[in-house]
Design an enzyme around this catalytic site. Structure first.
Site, PDB file in Angstrom:
ATOM      1  N   THR A 126    -110.152   5.304  54.382  1.00 23.39           N
ATOM      2  CA  THR A 126    -111.311   4.981  53.671  1.00 23.39           C
ATOM      3  C   THR A 126    -111.772   6.474  52.745  1.00 23.39           C
ATOM      4  OG1 THR A 126    -112.211   3.661  55.135  1.00 23.39           O
ATOM      5  CG2 THR A 126    -113.572   4.508  53.846  1.00 23.39           C
ATOM      6  N   GLU A 127    -112.118   6.127  51.552  1.00 22.96           N
ATOM      7  CA  GLU A 127    -112.437   7.288  50.678  1.00 22.96           C
ATOM      8  C   GLU A 127    -114.063   7.147  50.314  1.00 22.96           C
ATOM      9  OE1 GLU A 127    -109.968   7.646  47.515  1.00 22.96           O
ATOM     10  OE2 GLU A 127    -108.287   8.430  48.966  1.00 22.96           O
ATOM     11  N   GLY A 131    -113.823   1.839  50.136  1.00 20.65           N
ATOM     12  CA  GLY A 131    -114.098   1.500  51.515  1.00 20.65           C
ATOM     13  C   GLY A 131    -113.175  -0.065  51.621  1.00 20.65           C
ATOM     14  N   SER A 132    -114.025  -1.017  51.426  1.00 18.44           N
ATOM     15  CA  SER A 132    -113.503  -2.298  51.436  1.00 18.44           C
ATOM     16  C   SER A 132    -112.212  -2.453  50.554  1.00 18.44           C
ATOM     17  CB  SER A 132    -114.485  -3.331  51.404  1.00 18.44           C
ATOM     18  OG  SER A 132    -115.610  -3.424  52.114  1.00 18.44           O
ATOM     19  N   ILE A 157    -113.587   9.119  59.171  1.00 19.84           N
ATOM     20  CA  ILE A 157    -112.409   8.861  59.879  1.00 19.84           C
ATOM     21  C   ILE A 157    -112.417   9.553  61.361  1.00 19.84           C
ATOM     22  CG2 ILE A 157    -109.879   9.940  59.831  1.00 19.84           C
ATOM     23  CD1 ILE A 157    -110.684   8.423  57.468  1.00 19.84           C
ATOM     24  N   ARG A 270    -135.109  -9.127  88.707  1.00 18.34           N
ATOM     25  CA  ARG A 270    -136.462  -8.644  88.129  1.00 18.34           C
ATOM     26  C   ARG A 270    -137.339 -10.104  88.677  1.00 18.34           C
ATOM     27  NH1 ARG A 270    -140.284  -4.954  86.405  1.00 18.34           N
ATOM     28  NH2 ARG A 270    -141.153  -5.617  84.508  1.00 18.34           N
ATOM     29  N   GLN A 338    -133.227  -8.057  75.125  1.00 14.31           N
ATOM     30  CA  GLN A 338    -134.256  -8.910  75.359  1.00 14.31           C
ATOM     31  C   GLN A 338    -134.538  -9.369  76.685  1.00 14.31           C
ATOM     32  OE1 GLN A 338    -135.745  -9.278  72.452  1.00 14.31           O
ATOM     33  NE2 GLN A 338    -137.449 -10.597  73.437  1.00 14.31           N
ATOM     34  N   GLU A 365    -112.389  -1.145  60.362  1.00 19.14           N
ATOM     35  CA  GLU A 365    -111.107  -1.947  60.270  1.00 19.14           C
ATOM     36  C   GLU A 365    -111.552  -3.464  59.510  1.00 19.14           C
ATOM     37  OE1 GLU A 365    -107.994  -1.782  61.957  1.00 19.14           O
ATOM     38  OE2 GLU A 365    -108.950   0.232  61.377  1.00 19.14           O
ATOM     39  N   GLU A 369    -117.507  -9.558  56.444  1.00 17.13           N
ATOM     40  CA  GLU A 369    -117.152 -10.072  54.858  1.00 17.13           C
ATOM     41  C   GLU A 369    -115.680  -9.976  54.452  1.00 17.13           C
ATOM     42  OE1 GLU A 369    -119.592  -7.927  55.411  1.00 17.13           O
ATOM     43  OE2 GLU A 369    -121.187  -9.207  55.556  1.00 17.13           O
TER      44      GLU A 369
HETATM   45  C1  LIG Z   1    -118.114   4.701  62.606  1.00 14.15           C
HETATM   46  C2  LIG Z   1    -117.084   4.559  61.563  1.00 14.15           C
HETATM   47  C3  LIG Z   1    -115.762   4.983  61.849  1.00 14.15           C
HETATM   48  C4  LIG Z   1    -114.774   4.486  61.038  1.00 14.15           C
HETATM   49  N1  LIG Z   1    -113.565   4.910  61.196  1.00 14.15           N
HETATM   50  C5  LIG Z   1    -112.593   4.871  60.157  1.00 14.15           C
HETATM   51  C6  LIG Z   1    -111.265   5.388  60.344  1.00 14.15           C
HETATM   52  O1  LIG Z   1    -110.879   5.803  61.375  1.00 14.15           O
HETATM   53  N2  LIG Z   1    -110.525   5.219  59.180  1.00 14.15           N
HETATM   54  C7  LIG Z   1    -110.873   4.685  58.168  1.00 14.15           C
HETATM   55  O2  LIG Z   1    -110.013   4.794  57.233  1.00 14.15           O
HETATM   56  N3  LIG Z   1    -111.980   4.119  57.937  1.00 14.15           N
HETATM   57  C8  LIG Z   1    -112.918   4.239  58.848  1.00 14.15           C
HETATM   58  N4  LIG Z   1    -114.122   3.657  58.746  1.00 14.15           N
HETATM   59  C9  LIG Z   1    -114.507   3.162  57.399  1.00 14.15           C
HETATM   60  C10 LIG Z   1    -114.665   1.656  57.459  1.00 14.15           C
HETATM   61  O3  LIG Z   1    -113.416   1.113  57.688  1.00 14.15           O
HETATM   62  C11 LIG Z   1    -115.460   1.271  56.309  1.00 14.15           C
HETATM   63  O4  LIG Z   1    -116.806   1.888  56.329  1.00 14.15           O
HETATM   64  C12 LIG Z   1    -115.246   0.063  56.095  1.00 14.15           C
HETATM   65  O5  LIG Z   1    -114.045  -0.501  55.560  1.00 14.15           O
HETATM   66  C13 LIG Z   1    -116.556  -0.420  54.765  1.00 14.15           C
HETATM   67  O6  LIG Z   1    -116.149   0.305  53.667  1.00 14.15           O
HETATM   68  P1  LIG Z   1    -117.495   0.858  52.971  1.00 14.15           P
HETATM   69  O7  LIG Z   1    -118.150   1.497  53.995  1.00 14.15           O
HETATM   70  O8  LIG Z   1    -117.038   1.565  51.809  1.00 14.15           O
HETATM   71  O9  LIG Z   1    -118.273  -0.270  52.424  1.00 14.15           O
HETATM   72  P2  LIG Z   1    -118.327  -1.063  51.221  1.00 14.15           P
HETATM   73  O10 LIG Z   1    -116.887  -1.269  50.899  1.00 14.15           O
HETATM   74  O11 LIG Z   1    -118.996  -0.307  49.912  1.00 14.15           O
HETATM   75  O12 LIG Z   1    -118.808  -2.362  51.537  1.00 14.15           O
HETATM   76  C14 LIG Z   1    -120.415  -2.544  51.392  1.00 14.15           C
HETATM   77  C15 LIG Z   1    -120.797  -4.047  51.693  1.00 14.15           C
HETATM   78  O13 LIG Z   1    -120.307  -4.794  50.845  1.00 14.15           O
HETATM   79  C16 LIG Z   1    -119.579  -5.684  51.278  1.00 14.15           C
HETATM   80  N5  LIG Z   1    -118.487  -6.209  50.518  1.00 14.15           N
HETATM   81  C17 LIG Z   1    -117.505  -5.326  49.712  1.00 14.15           C
HETATM   82  N6  LIG Z   1    -116.481  -5.838  49.061  1.00 14.15           N
HETATM   83  C18 LIG Z   1    -116.824  -7.255  49.276  1.00 14.15           C
HETATM   84  C19 LIG Z   1    -116.173  -8.366  48.777  1.00 14.15           C
HETATM   85  N7  LIG Z   1    -115.102  -8.372  48.122  1.00 14.15           N
HETATM   86  N8  LIG Z   1    -116.810  -9.590  49.150  1.00 14.15           N
HETATM   87  C20 LIG Z   1    -117.917  -9.538  49.935  1.00 14.15           C
HETATM   88  N9  LIG Z   1    -118.462  -8.624  50.234  1.00 14.15           N
HETATM   89  C21 LIG Z   1    -117.861  -7.419  49.951  1.00 14.15           C
HETATM   90  C22 LIG Z   1    -119.018  -5.306  52.771  1.00 14.15           C
HETATM   91  O14 LIG Z   1    -118.806  -6.070  53.520  1.00 14.15           O
HETATM   92  C23 LIG Z   1    -120.256  -4.492  53.054  1.00 14.15           C
HETATM   93  O15 LIG Z   1    -121.130  -5.520  53.631  1.00 14.15           O
HETATM   94  C24 LIG Z   1    -115.017   4.079  59.744  1.00 14.15           C
HETATM   95  C25 LIG Z   1    -116.452   3.751  59.501  1.00 14.15           C
HETATM   96  C26 LIG Z   1    -117.393   3.982  60.415  1.00 14.15           C
HETATM   97  C27 LIG Z   1    -118.688   3.747  60.110  1.00 14.15           C
END
Ligand SMILES: Cc1cc2nc3c(=O)[nH]c(=O)nc-3n(C[C@H](O)[C@H](O)[C@H](O)COP(=O)(O)OP(=O)(O)OC[C@H]3O[C@@H](n4cnc5c(N)ncnc54)[C@H](O)[C@@H]3O)c2cc1C
Length: 383
Positions: A126-127, A131-132, A157, A270, A338, A365, A369
């Site tokens: 992730t950057e 993200g997704s 990360i 309880r 609850q 991971e 969605e």
């Molecule tokens: C505590 C924590 C630990 C993590 N650990 C790691 C790690 O070890 N390594 C790593 O690489 N990443 C890690 N992540 C990152 C994580 O995998 C991402 O946060 C996740 O993939 C979502 O990306 P984003 O946060 O940029 O959200 P976005 O991609 O911006 O998404 C925001 C919203 O839009 C929705 N959305 C986006 N695209 C679509 C689509 N095409 N259709 C429908 N809905 C969509 C998403 O489902 C979400 O609800 C971690 C995140 C957290 C919070």
């Protein structure tokens, strides 16, 4: 069709449960939760008993078991304590990419220390702007002679500030079309000059794992750190997700079961209005609903693990397992709070923590969605 675990699998499950019951002290867990610290002592013990990397080959310190056996361990750990279970489960995060695609030298050098309790790994995909959608990445690794020169940044990360190395997905060919055909996986030792990591800050749950912001500033690594084939990294990471999502689903399953266990015990103790809470039919129905969800999730998670171990990669089933187990973990932990009423809302009563820890199951991971997108595209194909 036989839905029972084999004797060996049942023994692994029992051993993991006994270890967690013996070592996951409630007060120690709370200390780590409040200090946001990784449980090094418990992790080292888990490594010495072979629980970490149980699915690695024996020559790398593993036990040659499969994804399903690893899932049984993860479920048992998270059932006993969500925070400790997740921290231990993710201590070897992303290592399966090396296991699947790495050279023998890379496996010896990077995987053996994970099983010995001498190293923790992290996976950087992730950057901030990706993200997704990781089909294009701003982090680049450009070849200069026999080295890659890496520049860019990763966010969120897991283990980012405590890991000995990062398994990094980056753009090795920024001109490639489509862009994801120009991505590669490269191992970066975190003591390499130009690498730095800082904590992203306060988060809702999984407080015993560090979540890091990584910066790569002219980081030079030898070309031998490339994992698998150059420009095939995106596909390698997708294959890794098929496995790792089963592990996350097992975390979710354990959290749901652990929250249920606590709610069941509490409602049998309880008393209100002269009756045990468990004597109210509404409570009984809640418990029945919770356990039905857990058992349904268990079926799909175990099936996904079993299928993977047969060599039959099924991205749809894996996404179903992760999506469903993640959803019901949140629902069951919510209902557990609850059922405990005001006591459930307090930090000392673990269900509050289980609830906060459950939510990440629907985000990392691949979000809920994104799992649905995978399932839908397997149904519909290209429209
Ligand atoms: C505590 C924590 C630990 C993590 N650990 C790691 C790690 O070890 N390594 C790593 O690489 N990443 C890690 N992540 C990152 C994580 O995998 C991402 O946060 C996740 O993939 C979502 O990306 P984003 O946060 O940029 O959200 P976005 O991609 O911006 O998404 C925001 C919203 O839009 C929705 N959305 C986006 N695209 C679509 C689509 N095409 N259709 C429908 N809905 C969509 C998403 O489902 C979400 O609800 C971690 C995140 C957290 C919070």
């Amino acid at each position: 069709m036989d839905f029972r675990l084999s004797n060996e699998q049942a023994a692994i499950q029992k051993a993991a449960e006994e270890f967690a019951k013996g070592e996951f002290d409630k007060d120690i867990a709370l200390e780590h939760e409040l200090a946001h610290s990784f449980p090094y002592d418990i992790w080292k013990k888990a490594c010495s008993l072979g629980f970490v990397g149980i699915h690695f080959p024996e020559e790398l310190g593993g036990q040659d078991y499969g994804v399903l056996e690893n899932a049984l361990v993860v479920e048992a750990f998270c059932r006993q304590d969500s925070g400790l279970g997740i921290a231990l489960s993710l201590a070897d995060f992303a290592s399966e990419i090396i296991l699947r695609f790495g050279t023998q030298e890379q496996k010896q050098k990077y995987l053996t220390p994970l099983t010995r309790g001498e190293a923790i790994s992290s996976g950087g995909f992730t950057e901030p702007d990706h993200g997704s959608d990781i089909t294009f990445l701003n982090t680049s690794a450009l070849k200069e002679g026999t080295e890659y020169v890496i520049n860019g940044g990763k966010t969120f990360i897991t283990n980012g500030t405590i890991s000995q190395y990062v398994i990094l997905l980056c753009q090795t060919d920024p001109e490639a079309t489509p862009t994801y055909r120009g991505q590669s996986v490269i191992i970066v030792d975190t003591d390499t000059p130009g690498f730095s990591a800082s904590d992203v800050g306060h988060k809702m749950g999984i407080k015993m794992t560090s979540t890091g912001e990584l910066v790569f500033n002219d980081v030079r690594v030898p070309e031998t750190n490339l994992v698998g084939k150059e420009n095939r990294g995106f596909y390698q990471v997708l294959e890794f997700f098929d496995e790792s999502r089963i592990e996350i689903a097992a975390q979710a399953l354990g959290i749901a079961q652990g929250a249920f266990d606590r709610a069941l015990a509490y409602t049998k103790e309880r008393t209100q209005f002269g009756k045990k809470l468990a004597q109210f039919q509404v409570t009984q129905h809640k418990l029945a609903d919770m356990l039905t969800k857990i058992e349904t999730a268990r079926l799909v998670v175990y099936k996904a693990g079993w299928k993977y171990d047969q060599g039959d990669l099924d991205a749809r089933l894996t996404s179903m397992a992760k999506m469903y187990a993640g959803r019901i973990a949140v629902e069951v932990a919510d209902e557990a709070i609850q059922l405990l009423g005001g006591y459930g809302y307090m930090l000392e009563n673990e269900v509050e923590r289980f609830y906060r820890d459950a939510k990440i199951m629907e985000i990392y991971e691949g979000t809920r969605e994104i799992q649905k997108n995978t399932i839908a595209s397997s149904i519909l194909g290209k429209l």
